[in-house]
Design an enzyme around this catalytic site. Structure first.
Site, PDB file in Angstrom:
ATOM      1  N   GLU A 156      28.240   2.620-104.276  1.00  0.00           N
ATOM      2  CA  GLU A 156      28.196   1.564-105.165  1.00  0.00           C
ATOM      3  C   GLU A 156      29.632   1.210-105.758  1.00  0.00           C
ATOM      4  O   GLU A 156      29.958   1.092-107.041  1.00  0.00           O
ATOM      5  CB  GLU A 156      27.463   1.802-106.480  1.00  0.00           C
ATOM      6  CG  GLU A 156      26.080   2.353-105.942  1.00  0.00           C
ATOM      7  CD  GLU A 156      25.077   2.886-107.051  1.00  0.00           C
ATOM      8  OE1 GLU A 156      25.468   2.856-108.421  1.00  0.00           O
ATOM      9  OE2 GLU A 156      23.936   3.379-106.678  1.00  0.00           O
ATOM     10  N   GLU A 261      17.555   4.476-100.242  1.00  0.00           N
ATOM     11  CA  GLU A 261      16.866   4.862-101.408  1.00  0.00           C
ATOM     12  C   GLU A 261      15.525   3.907-101.791  1.00  0.00           C
ATOM     13  O   GLU A 261      15.400   3.454-102.863  1.00  0.00           O
ATOM     14  CB  GLU A 261      17.797   4.575-102.657  1.00  0.00           C
ATOM     15  CG  GLU A 261      19.060   5.701-102.513  1.00  0.00           C
ATOM     16  CD  GLU A 261      20.093   5.415-103.422  1.00  0.00           C
ATOM     17  OE1 GLU A 261      19.779   5.081-104.743  1.00  0.00           O
ATOM     18  OE2 GLU A 261      21.279   5.870-103.622  1.00  0.00           O
TER      19      GLU A 261
HETATM   20  O1  9MR Z   1      17.386   9.194-109.109  1.00  0.00           O
HETATM   21  C1  9MR Z   1      18.733   9.385-109.978  1.00  0.00           C
HETATM   22  C2  9MR Z   1      18.302   9.802-111.224  1.00  0.00           C
HETATM   23  O2  9MR Z   1      17.490  10.948-111.307  1.00  0.00           O
HETATM   24  C3  9MR Z   1      19.506   9.749-112.250  1.00  0.00           C
HETATM   25  O3  9MR Z   1      19.270  10.072-113.462  1.00  0.00           O
HETATM   26  C4  9MR Z   1      20.358   8.625-111.825  1.00  0.00           C
HETATM   27  C5  9MR Z   1      21.797   9.039-112.837  1.00  0.00           C
HETATM   28  O4  9MR Z   1      22.758   8.323-112.257  1.00  0.00           O
HETATM   29  O5  9MR Z   1      20.872   8.526-110.509  1.00  0.00           O
HETATM   30  C6  9MR Z   1      19.491   8.326-109.816  1.00  0.00           C
HETATM   31  O6  9MR Z   1      19.778   7.980-108.410  1.00  0.00           O
HETATM   32  C7  9MR Z   1      20.612   6.951-108.113  1.00  0.00           C
HETATM   33  C8  9MR Z   1      21.331   7.243-106.827  1.00  0.00           C
HETATM   34  O7  9MR Z   1      22.341   8.278-106.909  1.00  0.00           O
HETATM   35  C9  9MR Z   1      22.274   6.014-106.529  1.00  0.00           C
HETATM   36  N1  9MR Z   1      21.781   4.868-106.535  1.00  0.00           N
HETATM   37  C10 9MR Z   1      20.793   4.459-107.714  1.00  0.00           C
HETATM   38  C11 9MR Z   1      19.978   5.457-108.003  1.00  0.00           C
HETATM   39  C12 9MR Z   1      18.830   5.358-108.922  1.00  0.00           C
HETATM   40  O8  9MR Z   1      19.622   5.230-110.056  1.00  0.00           O
END
Ligand code: 9MR
Length: 367
Positions: A156, A261
């Site tokens: 990102e 994802e």
């Molecule tokens: O699914 C993840 C969630 O449990 C966390 O709280 C969050 C915190 O930043 O991150 C989520 O996963 C993310 C992923 O690592 C990167 N792309 C976006 C995902 C959804 O937020």
């Protein structure tokens, strides 16, 4: 006696759930088997799943997925809690889990502006950020050398218009930090696949930024093996045309393309993407399906997933993996973002660990 009955009942439900579903024999069904000649099928795993706390969910994972991404446990805040302290316990458990169940691991993620260790906020100097950046990549990629199949090296780094996000890394290290991250990862773990991962990078402006980034890394003589399109999409609005264009344009650069994802949001939300800092207020309309998903929505979700997988199959020579962001609707991050405590339905398995109509539509493409 009560306990015995409970256990018997529990196993009965488990066996039954593996046996028939809406007249179909689900024991014979497996996503990874169905798509084995097309692309890998992955899921995100949380700590509970890595520790095999729920046998029914564990069965679903083993039956359906051949690759997994840690939902959180390999993020820097968790792996690197203090300046000179690393905590590899949960990451190591994930690697063990993968070895035990023949599931390859995609490490996630080395460099991301979010979920950074708290100590980063105290650091001001460029030199210290550079030291953190270098040590983190070398130590983490080095620790998992030969143990993970791939890494999301940078996550990102782009804005929606394709320019670079104003992260602490851009501010302190300048725009070459992305190439540098791939160079360091390549040195630390030469036989691991290295990816750039982002959301909305199927959209034209962000895609153009992503293409520039891949070209820049390659022109510097550094290896990048793939681009991950996260795929946090919305009901009735999966951008099939943009996804197809992106698959073609990214693969023309000589990299693999992955959906990394995947989930389809069914609840009201007035913006796209997955920026964890964006939040919405809770209103009376924001959580409409607490008592179950209406059939029309369920069907639309199934049709959306079917259309998406049809497209991905059309380009199976270019798409190497499709990873869902979670196993069942119960553990999806979308129950808590951008509004806490909603009842969401974005995945292929429901809250009772049962395959949904979308699962049968997707797998039906191969039958
Ligand atoms: O699914 C993840 C969630 O449990 C966390 O709280 C969050 C915190 O930043 O991150 C989520 O996963 C993310 C992923 O690592 C990167 N792309 C976006 C995902 C959804 O937020």
């Amino acid at each position: 006696m009560k306990i015995k009955t409970f256990i018997l009942l529990g196993w009965g439900v488990l066996l039954f759930s593996n046996f028939t579903y809406q007249g179909q024999d689900s024991e014979a069904l497996s996503l990874k088997e169905a798509f084995k000649n097309d692309f890998a099928i992955g899921t995100a795993l949380n700590s509970w799943q890595i520790e095999e706390r729920n046998p029914a969910v564990n069965e679903l994972i083993i039956q359906n997925f051949n690759v997994a991404t840690p939902e959180n446990v390999m993020k820097s805040a968790l792996l690197h809690p203090k300046w000179d302290t690393y905590d590899f316990r949960m990451g190591d458990k994930l690697v063990e889990y993968g070895n035990k169940h023949h599931i390859k691991i995609n490490g996630h993620t080395l460099i991301w502006h979010s979920q950074l260790p708290a100590f980063i906020r105290q650091i001001q100097s460029k030199d210290s950020i550079r030291t953190f950046f270098t040590d983190h990549i070398k130590t983490v990629a080095g620790h998992y050398k030969g143990q993970v199949f791939s890494w999301d090296v940078v996550n990102e780094a782009l804005n929606e218009d394709g320019t670079l996000r104003n992260s602490v890394f851009l501010q302190k290290l300048g725009e070459d930090y992305i190439t540098e991250a791939f160079r360091l990862a390549q040195e630390a773990t030469p036989n691991t696949e290295l990816y750039y991962n982002d959301y909305n990078n199927e959209q034209p402006a962000k895609r153009a930024g992503c293409i520039n980034l891949v070209k820049k890394i390659k022109n510097a003589g550094v290896r990048i093996d793939g681009v991950g399109i996260q795929g946090h999409w919305h009901l009735g609005k999966v951008p099939l045309k943009d996804i197809e264009e992106s698959i073609l344009q990214y693969s023309a650069l000589g990299v693999k393309v992955m959906i990394t994802e995947l989930d389809i949001e069914v609840l009201p939300r007035n913006f796209q993407g997955a920026d964890v800092n964006q939040r919405l207020a809770n209103t009376s309309e924001s959580n409409p399906y607490t008592n179950g998903l209406p059939d029309t929505v369920q069907q639309q979700l199934a049709n959306d997933y079917e259309a998406l997988f049809k497209l991905l199959l059309k380009h199976k020579d270019k798409v190497s993996r499709v990873t869902f962001w979670g196993v069942t609707d119960a553990d999806s991050w979308l129950n808590n973002w951008p509004i806490r405590g909603r009842t969401n339905y974005p995945l292929l398995f429901d809250r009772n660990n049962q395959p949904k109509p979308a699962y049968f539509k997707v797998i039906g493409l191969k039958q």
